[in-house]
Design an enzyme around this catalytic site. Structure first.
Site, PDB file in Angstrom:
ATOM      1  N   GLU A 150      47.189  33.449  30.148  1.00 28.27           N
ATOM      2  CA  GLU A 150      47.464  34.945  29.944  1.00 28.27           C
ATOM      3  C   GLU A 150      49.106  34.926  30.005  1.00 28.27           C
ATOM      4  O   GLU A 150      49.482  36.140  29.290  1.00 28.27           O
ATOM      5  CB  GLU A 150      47.105  35.825  31.250  1.00 28.27           C
ATOM      6  CG  GLU A 150      47.564  35.395  32.629  1.00 28.27           C
ATOM      7  CD  GLU A 150      46.915  36.325  33.697  1.00 28.27           C
ATOM      8  OE1 GLU A 150      46.217  37.217  33.514  1.00 28.27           O
ATOM      9  OE2 GLU A 150      47.368  35.922  34.777  1.00 28.27           O
ATOM     10  N   ASP A 195      45.464  30.688  40.756  1.00 29.41           N
ATOM     11  CA  ASP A 195      46.315  30.313  39.943  1.00 29.41           C
ATOM     12  C   ASP A 195      46.856  29.080  40.294  1.00 29.41           C
ATOM     13  O   ASP A 195      47.492  28.214  39.522  1.00 29.41           O
ATOM     14  CB  ASP A 195      47.459  31.322  39.641  1.00 29.41           C
ATOM     15  CG  ASP A 195      47.273  32.700  39.636  1.00 29.41           C
ATOM     16  OD1 ASP A 195      46.170  32.959  38.759  1.00 29.41           O
ATOM     17  OD2 ASP A 195      48.033  33.632  39.979  1.00 29.41           O
TER      18      ASP A 195
HETATM   19  O1  F6P Z   1      47.360  36.010  41.062  1.00 30.16           O
HETATM   20  C1  F6P Z   1      45.767  35.941  40.655  1.00 30.16           C
HETATM   21  C2  F6P Z   1      45.740  36.688  39.762  1.00 30.16           C
HETATM   22  O2  F6P Z   1      44.311  36.916  39.248  1.00 30.16           O
HETATM   23  C3  F6P Z   1      46.604  36.438  38.377  1.00 30.16           C
HETATM   24  O3  F6P Z   1      46.126  35.266  37.750  1.00 30.16           O
HETATM   25  C4  F6P Z   1      46.487  37.592  37.771  1.00 30.16           C
HETATM   26  O4  F6P Z   1      47.610  37.703  36.631  1.00 30.16           O
HETATM   27  C5  F6P Z   1      46.553  38.736  38.568  1.00 30.16           C
HETATM   28  O5  F6P Z   1      46.238  38.180  39.874  1.00 30.16           O
HETATM   29  C6  F6P Z   1      45.857  39.998  38.535  1.00 30.16           C
HETATM   30  O6  F6P Z   1      46.271  40.849  39.495  1.00 30.16           O
HETATM   31  P1  F6P Z   1      45.371  42.164  39.770  1.00 30.16           P
HETATM   32  O7  F6P Z   1      44.057  41.725  40.485  1.00 30.16           O
HETATM   33  O8  F6P Z   1      46.277  42.821  40.555  1.00 30.16           O
HETATM   34  O9  F6P Z   1      44.967  42.878  38.206  1.00 30.16           O
END
Ligand code: F6P
Length: 365
Positions: free
Chosen positions: A230, A135
């Site tokens: 997102e 991110d």
């Molecule tokens: O922080 C990294 C990230 O990939 C974000 O971009 C995303 O919202 C989140 O993690 C997704 O998390 P998880 O892997 O727990 O679904």
């Protein structure tokens, strides 16, 4: 006296984690002669005292590997799920830190990990952190490792979506990760030439997005790529979030906040609205965890190695309680107090935004 170092990876995985583990590990062990212990699955592994030998062989051949050889979890020391309840396990972590005779714990993670590391520092542990996340939203560092790789993957996806959008005269809405920051969607949108880029920092109006797409159609381009972060919000959703944050202080425990749509629901709704408003067919592509998978880019391998070896230099000097930040070609230690709880979002006047506007990209505002 020889120092013993523990190392863990916490939060969502990110390309470059293994390169960073190798950088910390080889510099600490082979260069400085320290002892090295890997802790499995983030802070949970320290609670459960699940450790692995890291010296020598386990550090070989991992530079190019995606994921993390240590495993990871999103568990927090002070809110660890135990038998269906969230329990403060800080004391257990402190006890296991001492049981393993650690002199320092190296935590590789994003914004949440910086906060958790600060809590452990406040509990009396020596901690050094590295900033990783696709991110790119960790404060006080130029960049985080993982971002460059994810940027490449998302850009490649937009490139591929262009030819199919063009052939079918469609709108393709591509959802890009980033949590509440727009770095990834903005970067990939600029690099991939998206026609519309929607990011959380610039609330959008769906009618304005539709007008931009209709203007392209009127110029003989009946296809458009919409790169949506997102976390992007409409103006109404943004206003509602601000109002809800303001009310949060006064909210009684039994009051329930209006539930927000989850990311993918908002993206599907956007595509549906654009179909109705433009008369063009729309399709949705959610890149999801593809963006975090696979081998790190060359830039991420270099960054992770730079940050990892710099962490070892700090530990050798017994400089603890800091995050190793990327600072131009150099690195610098930043006190965890200055990093924890901060989020680096895209400034609305950022050069990437300004350049995108110059080439005619719409931000829907
Ligand atoms: O922080 C990294 C990230 O990939 C974000 O971009 C995303 O919202 C989140 O993690 C997704 O998390 P998880 O892997 O727990 O679904």
């Amino acid at each position: 006296m020889t120092q013993t170092i523990g190392i863990l990876t916490s939060g969502g995985d990110s390309p470059g984690l293994n390169a960073a583990i190798r950088g910390v590990g080889k510099a600490c062990h082979a260069h400085y002669g320290m002892r090295l212990i890997g802790i499995r699955d983030g802070f949970r592994g320290l609670v459960e005292n699940r450790v692995m030998e890291l010296e020598g062989e386990p550090l070989s051949g991992i530079l190019t590997l995606g994921g993390t050889i240590l495993g990871t979890s999103r568990d927090k020391p002070h809110k660890m799920p135990v038998d269906g309840r969230l329990v403060d396990m800080t004391e257990t972590i402190v006890a296991n830190y001492h049981a393993n005779r650690l002199d320092c714990l190296v935590c590789l993670g994003g914004g949440g990990t910086q906060k958790n590391a600060l809590r452990l520092k406040q509990a009396g542990l020596n901690v050094v952190t590295l900033p990783k996340t696709i991110d790119n939203d960790v404060a006080m560092t130029d960049i985080t490792f993982g971002f460059d790789t994810a940027l490449g993957i998302a850009t490649d996806a937009i490139d591929r979506l262009h030819s199919t959008a063009h052939s079918h005269h469609r709108i393709i809405v591509v959802e890009i990760m980033g949590h509440r920051a727009g770095w990834l969607a903005l970067g990939a949108g600029v690099a991939g030439g998206a026609d519309v880029i929607l990011i959380p920092e610039i609330p959008y109006d769906v009618e304005t997005v539709a007008d931009a797409i209709k203007a392209r159609k009127a110029k003989g381009k009946p296809f458009s790529i919409v790169a949506v972060a997102e976390g992007a919000l409409t103006r109404q959703e943004h206003a509602a979030r601000l109002a809800s944050a303001a009310k949060k202080k006064d909210r009684k425990p039994k009051d329930v906040a209006e539930p927000e749509l989850v990311y993918a629901e908002r993206t599907l709704r956007l595509a549906h609205q654009l179909e109705k408003l433009t008369g063009l067919e729309a399709r949705v592509t959610i890149l999801g965890h593809l963006q975090r998978g696979g081998a790190p880019s060359a830039a991420d391998r270099i960054l992770a190695t730079r940050l990892g070896t710099a962490a070892a230099d700090l530990i050798a000097r017994r400089e603890y309680g800091v995050m190793v930040a990327a600072d131009g070609e150099d690195t610098r230690p930043v006190p965890l107090e200055d990093v924890a709880g901060q989020v680096k979002i895209v400034p609305v006047e950022h050069a990437w935004v300004a350049s995108a506007r110059r080439v005619g990209t719409s931000f829907g505002d």
